[in-house]
Structure formats: C-alpha cells, structure tokens
Motif scaffolding. Structure first.
Motif, PDB file in Angstrom:
ATOM      1  N   LEU A 191      -7.261   2.974   9.401  1.00 40.61           N
ATOM      2  CA  LEU A 191      -8.663   2.776   9.773  1.00 40.61           C
ATOM      3  C   LEU A 191      -9.610   3.778   9.102  1.00 40.61           C
ATOM      4  CD1 LEU A 191      -8.357   2.054  13.605  1.00 40.61           C
ATOM      5  CD2 LEU A 191      -8.808   0.409  11.768  1.00 40.61           C
ATOM      6  N   LYS A 192      -9.072   4.665   8.289  1.00 42.37           N
ATOM      7  CA  LYS A 192      -9.904   5.665   7.629  1.00 42.37           C
ATOM      8  C   LYS A 192     -11.014   5.000   6.809  1.00 42.37           C
ATOM      9  CE  LYS A 192      -9.544   9.523   4.342  1.00 42.37           C
ATOM     10  NZ  LYS A 192      -8.619  10.308   3.485  1.00 42.37           N
ATOM     11  N   GLY A 193     -12.227   5.446   7.012  1.00 42.30           N
ATOM     12  CA  GLY A 193     -13.372   4.898   6.291  1.00 42.30           C
ATOM     13  C   GLY A 193     -13.938   3.640   6.901  1.00 42.30           C
ATOM     14  N   THR A 194     -13.377   3.210   8.041  1.00 42.43           N
ATOM     15  CA  THR A 194     -13.835   1.981   8.693  1.00 42.43           C
ATOM     16  C   THR A 194     -14.836   2.303   9.794  1.00 42.43           C
ATOM     17  OG1 THR A 194     -11.670   0.965   8.320  1.00 42.43           O
ATOM     18  CG2 THR A 194     -13.111  -0.100   9.921  1.00 42.43           C
ATOM     19  N   THR A 195     -15.963   1.633   9.796  1.00 40.99           N
ATOM     20  CA  THR A 195     -16.949   1.766  10.871  1.00 40.99           C
ATOM     21  C   THR A 195     -17.206   0.390  11.474  1.00 40.99           C
ATOM     22  OG1 THR A 195     -18.728   1.558   9.236  1.00 40.99           O
ATOM     23  CG2 THR A 195     -18.084   3.794   9.883  1.00 40.99           C
ATOM     24  N   PRO A 196     -17.530   0.344  12.767  1.00 44.08           N
ATOM     25  CA  PRO A 196     -17.698  -0.946  13.440  1.00 44.08           C
ATOM     26  C   PRO A 196     -18.859  -1.768  12.875  1.00 44.08           C
ATOM     27  CG  PRO A 196     -17.455   0.846  15.024  1.00 44.08           C
ATOM     28  CD  PRO A 196     -17.669   1.485  13.691  1.00 44.08           C
ATOM     29  N   ASN A 197     -18.587  -2.989  12.523  1.00 38.88           N
ATOM     30  CA  ASN A 197     -19.617  -3.958  12.170  1.00 38.88           C
ATOM     31  C   ASN A 197     -19.019  -5.351  12.352  1.00 38.88           C
ATOM     32  OD1 ASN A 197     -18.311  -4.811   9.656  1.00 38.88           O
ATOM     33  ND2 ASN A 197     -18.971  -2.835   8.828  1.00 38.88           N
ATOM     34  N   VAL A 198     -19.790  -6.371  12.053  1.00 40.89           N
ATOM     35  CA  VAL A 198     -19.329  -7.724  12.298  1.00 40.89           C
ATOM     36  C   VAL A 198     -18.080  -8.068  11.494  1.00 40.89           C
ATOM     37  CG1 VAL A 198     -20.764  -8.756  10.484  1.00 40.89           C
ATOM     38  CG2 VAL A 198     -20.106 -10.130  12.493  1.00 40.89           C
ATOM     39  N   PHE A 199     -17.884  -7.396  10.352  1.00 40.62           N
ATOM     40  CA  PHE A 199     -16.752  -7.700   9.476  1.00 40.62           C
ATOM     41  C   PHE A 199     -15.490  -6.904   9.855  1.00 40.62           C
ATOM     42  CE2 PHE A 199     -20.618  -8.314   6.901  1.00 40.62           C
ATOM     43  CZ  PHE A 199     -20.491  -9.676   6.636  1.00 40.62           C
ATOM     44  N   THR A 200     -15.654  -5.733  10.479  1.00 42.54           N
ATOM     45  CA  THR A 200     -14.503  -4.860  10.767  1.00 42.54           C
ATOM     46  C   THR A 200     -14.105  -4.846  12.240  1.00 42.54           C
ATOM     47  OG1 THR A 200     -15.945  -2.935  11.105  1.00 42.54           O
ATOM     48  CG2 THR A 200     -15.139  -3.330   8.858  1.00 42.54           C
ATOM     49  N   ARG A 229     -12.783  -7.036  14.244  1.00 43.52           N
ATOM     50  CA  ARG A 229     -11.450  -7.574  14.527  1.00 43.52           C
ATOM     51  C   ARG A 229     -10.358  -6.628  14.036  1.00 43.52           C
ATOM     52  NH1 ARG A 229     -10.247 -13.727  12.969  1.00 43.52           N
ATOM     53  NH2 ARG A 229     -11.910 -13.917  14.522  1.00 43.52           N
ATOM     54  N   LYS A 230     -10.547  -6.068  12.851  1.00 43.40           N
ATOM     55  CA  LYS A 230      -9.568  -5.128  12.296  1.00 43.40           C
ATOM     56  C   LYS A 230      -9.391  -3.926  13.217  1.00 43.40           C
ATOM     57  CE  LYS A 230      -9.041  -1.861   8.447  1.00 43.40           C
ATOM     58  NZ  LYS A 230      -9.612  -1.363   7.166  1.00 43.40           N
ATOM     59  N   ILE A 231     -10.503  -3.352  13.664  1.00 45.90           N
ATOM     60  CA  ILE A 231     -10.449  -2.178  14.538  1.00 45.90           C
ATOM     61  C   ILE A 231      -9.768  -2.530  15.857  1.00 45.90           C
ATOM     62  CG2 ILE A 231     -11.830  -0.548  15.878  1.00 45.90           C
ATOM     63  CD1 ILE A 231     -13.882  -0.625  13.585  1.00 45.90           C
ATOM     64  N   VAL A 271     -11.893   9.474  12.226  1.00 46.07           N
ATOM     65  CA  VAL A 271     -11.576   8.075  12.535  1.00 46.07           C
ATOM     66  C   VAL A 271     -11.867   7.721  13.991  1.00 46.07           C
ATOM     67  CG1 VAL A 271      -9.719   6.370  12.707  1.00 46.07           C
ATOM     68  CG2 VAL A 271      -9.926   7.779  10.650  1.00 46.07           C
ATOM     69  N   PRO A 272     -11.446   8.544  14.966  1.00 46.49           N
ATOM     70  CA  PRO A 272     -11.781   8.195  16.353  1.00 46.49           C
ATOM     71  C   PRO A 272     -13.278   8.052  16.584  1.00 46.49           C
ATOM     72  CG  PRO A 272     -10.039   9.826  16.334  1.00 46.49           C
ATOM     73  CD  PRO A 272     -10.526   9.698  14.911  1.00 46.49           C
ATOM     74  N   ARG A 273     -14.093   8.891  15.926  1.00 45.06           N
ATOM     75  CA  ARG A 273     -15.539   8.807  16.113  1.00 45.06           C
ATOM     76  C   ARG A 273     -16.131   7.614  15.362  1.00 45.06           C
ATOM     77  NH1 ARG A 273     -13.903  13.111  17.886  1.00 45.06           N
ATOM     78  NH2 ARG A 273     -15.064  14.566  19.189  1.00 45.06           N
ATOM     79  N   ASP A 274     -15.625   7.353  14.187  1.00 48.38           N
ATOM     80  CA  ASP A 274     -16.133   6.218  13.403  1.00 48.38           C
ATOM     81  C   ASP A 274     -15.841   4.883  14.075  1.00 48.38           C
ATOM     82  OD1 ASP A 274     -17.118   7.917  11.487  1.00 48.38           O
ATOM     83  OD2 ASP A 274     -15.508   7.561  10.036  1.00 48.38           O
ATOM     84  N   THR A 275     -14.726   4.816  14.790  1.00 47.43           N
ATOM     85  CA  THR A 275     -14.284   3.543  15.367  1.00 47.43           C
ATOM     86  C   THR A 275     -14.556   3.421  16.861  1.00 47.43           C
ATOM     87  OG1 THR A 275     -12.056   4.458  15.677  1.00 47.43           O
ATOM     88  CG2 THR A 275     -12.478   3.238  13.636  1.00 47.43           C
ATOM     89  N   LYS A 317      -7.641  -4.982  16.590  1.00 51.47           N
ATOM     90  CA  LYS A 317      -6.219  -5.271  16.415  1.00 51.47           C
ATOM     91  C   LYS A 317      -5.421  -3.990  16.192  1.00 51.47           C
ATOM     92  CE  LYS A 317      -3.080  -7.965  13.445  1.00 51.47           C
ATOM     93  NZ  LYS A 317      -2.305  -6.830  12.905  1.00 51.47           N
ATOM     94  N   THR A 318      -5.930  -3.109  15.333  1.00 52.86           N
ATOM     95  CA  THR A 318      -5.210  -1.869  15.033  1.00 52.86           C
ATOM     96  C   THR A 318      -5.187  -0.961  16.254  1.00 52.86           C
ATOM     97  OG1 THR A 318      -5.956  -2.036  12.733  1.00 52.86           O
ATOM     98  CG2 THR A 318      -5.033   0.064  13.428  1.00 52.86           C
ATOM     99  N   ARG A 319      -6.276  -0.934  17.010  1.00 50.59           N
ATOM    100  CA  ARG A 319      -6.311  -0.140  18.235  1.00 50.59           C
ATOM    101  C   ARG A 319      -5.216  -0.590  19.197  1.00 50.59           C
ATOM    102  NH1 ARG A 319      -7.653  -0.916  23.231  1.00 50.59           N
ATOM    103  NH2 ARG A 319      -8.516   0.755  24.554  1.00 50.59           N
ATOM    104  N   ARG A 320      -5.076  -1.892  19.381  1.00 53.37           N
ATOM    105  CA  ARG A 320      -4.041  -2.411  20.278  1.00 53.37           C
ATOM    106  C   ARG A 320      -2.646  -1.987  19.805  1.00 53.37           C
ATOM    107  NH1 ARG A 320      -7.131  -7.157  19.989  1.00 53.37           N
ATOM    108  NH2 ARG A 320      -5.578  -8.117  18.589  1.00 53.37           N
ATOM    109  N   GLU A 321      -2.419  -2.045  18.510  1.00 51.90           N
ATOM    110  CA  GLU A 321      -1.119  -1.671  17.962  1.00 51.90           C
ATOM    111  C   GLU A 321      -0.839  -0.182  18.165  1.00 51.90           C
ATOM    112  OE1 GLU A 321      -1.652  -2.931  13.960  1.00 51.90           O
ATOM    113  OE2 GLU A 321      -1.110  -5.040  14.366  1.00 51.90           O
ATOM    114  N   ILE A 322      -1.844   0.649  17.915  1.00 51.55           N
ATOM    115  CA  ILE A 322      -1.688   2.096  18.094  1.00 51.55           C
ATOM    116  C   ILE A 322      -1.421   2.427  19.555  1.00 51.55           C
ATOM    117  CG2 ILE A 322      -2.855   4.338  17.984  1.00 51.55           C
ATOM    118  CD1 ILE A 322      -4.467   3.139  15.587  1.00 51.55           C
TER     119      ILE A 322
END
Length: 207
Positions: free
Chosen positions: A68-77, A79-81, A159-163, A83-88
């Motif tokens: 998730l490094k470099g990922t910030t919440p938006n309409v495109f990310t 779902r990615k955030i 990453v925790p703050r960005d997501t 899904k990955t959160r659930r897995e973690i």
C-alpha cells in the motif's frame, strides 16, 4: 509495566522453535493466563509450513502494508485499500487484540515488536537488500541503517496515515518504532526525525 524476563526474551527471539519452547515452559510454570492464552493463539496463527516452506503470516501482513506504500484513498484506490486491509488484519488476527482488551494490546505489541525485529534481521542478511547494485558490493552500515529506517517509517507511520488506518494500527506503529530504536539506539534519529516532520506537517495542515 515492566515485562517478565522470559517475555522480553520471547519478544527478541527470532527462531520460531525457540519461541515455542519459551512459551511452552512459561505455560507449564504460570498456567494458561489470559496473556499466555493469547500468546499461544497468536503463535499458532502466525506460523505455518506449506509444501515444506516456513510461512510467517505476520511478515506477510507487513508486506501487505508495503504493497500500500504510496497509496492514498480515492475513488480508484478505495477497493484496493479495503481488500488489503482485510488481508492484513486477518493475517495479524487483529480481532483478538480487541477481544482481549488491555491484555490484547500488550501482547499484540510484543508480537509486532518481534515481527519488526525479524524484518530488520532479514534486511541485514539479505544480499540483495544490502548491496550497492545487483548484488555487487555491500553498502555501508550507516546507509543500510538509513534504508531500514526509511522502510519502517513508510510501513509503520506513512502508510497507516495515508490509508486512514493510523488509529487502528497505533499499537503496531509504537512497537515497530520501539523495535527499531532498540536495534539502532545511537541512530534512532534516522527514524525519529522523519516521525517528527510528519507530525509537524500534520499539525500545520490542521491550522
């Protein structure tokens, strides 16, 4: 609260078999206290063997944050955030931390501390990680420490703050920071200077 000597040893021990021996011995002497019960559950959930290969689900969760490094919440990310959160959170059995309350936070801190120590050890021993280019030549020790500091800052703080997971991962952030500082006491500012800047930037944004 000061931890028992065997618990400190358990936090620092990186060999899974030796950790099990420490835990088994402690349970024999102390019984199945809430702390030891949770340590057992986390041990059983963390370690596995698949096709003869050792698996560490806490390290896998760590790599999920790296993804998730470099990922910030938006309409495109979003779902990615999600899904990955659930897995973690599944790999880390985060529901147990909530179930056990204060005991859960204390014991999960120990496991996150150990996970970070293991990550640091893996970085130190990995030829690709600590080489100059394509395995040719080894980088200087202070450069390696700085590289590890950057990784831990990114994974445990940025990453925790960005997501939007900073509050949920507060125990992980604290444990990872303490693990780095215990490993590189004289170089702790390589990490802490980045933390201070992040907090200053966040304070400035709120004004």
């Amino acid at each position: 609260m000061e931890k028992k000597p065997w618990v400190v040893q358990y936090m620092y021990e990186l060999d899974r078999k030796k950790r099990k021996e420490l835990l088994d011995r402690a349970i024999e002497l102390e019984g199945e206290t809430p702390e030891n019960e949770l340590r057992r559950k986390l041990y059983d959930a963390r370690y596995d063997e698949i096709d003869g290969q050792n698996v560490d689900y806490f390290i896998r969760g760590w790599m999920g944050l790296f993804y998730l490094k470099g990922t910030t919440p938006n309409v495109f990310t979003k779902r990615k955030i999600s899904k990955t959160r659930r897995e973690i959170f599944s790999d880390w059995k985060m529901e147990l931390m909530e179930e056990y309350g204060d005991v859960g936070r204390d014991v999960m801190y120990e496991e996150f501390f150990n996970t970070t120590k293991l990550y640091i050890d893996l970085c130190k021993r990995d030829k690709g990680y600590n080489s100059v280019l394509l395995g040719l030549g080894k980088i200087k020790e202070d450069t390696l420490t700085g590289k590890i500091a950057n990784d831990i800052f990114d994974i445990a703080w940025q990453v925790p703050r960005d997501t939007g997971m900073a509050e949920e991962l507060e125990v992980f952030t604290r444990a990872a920071t303490d693990a780095f500082c215990s490993e590189f006491d004289s170089d702790r500012d390589l990490l802490m200077n980045q933390v201070r800047k992040l907090e200053e930037d966040q304070t400035a944004q709120k004004k």
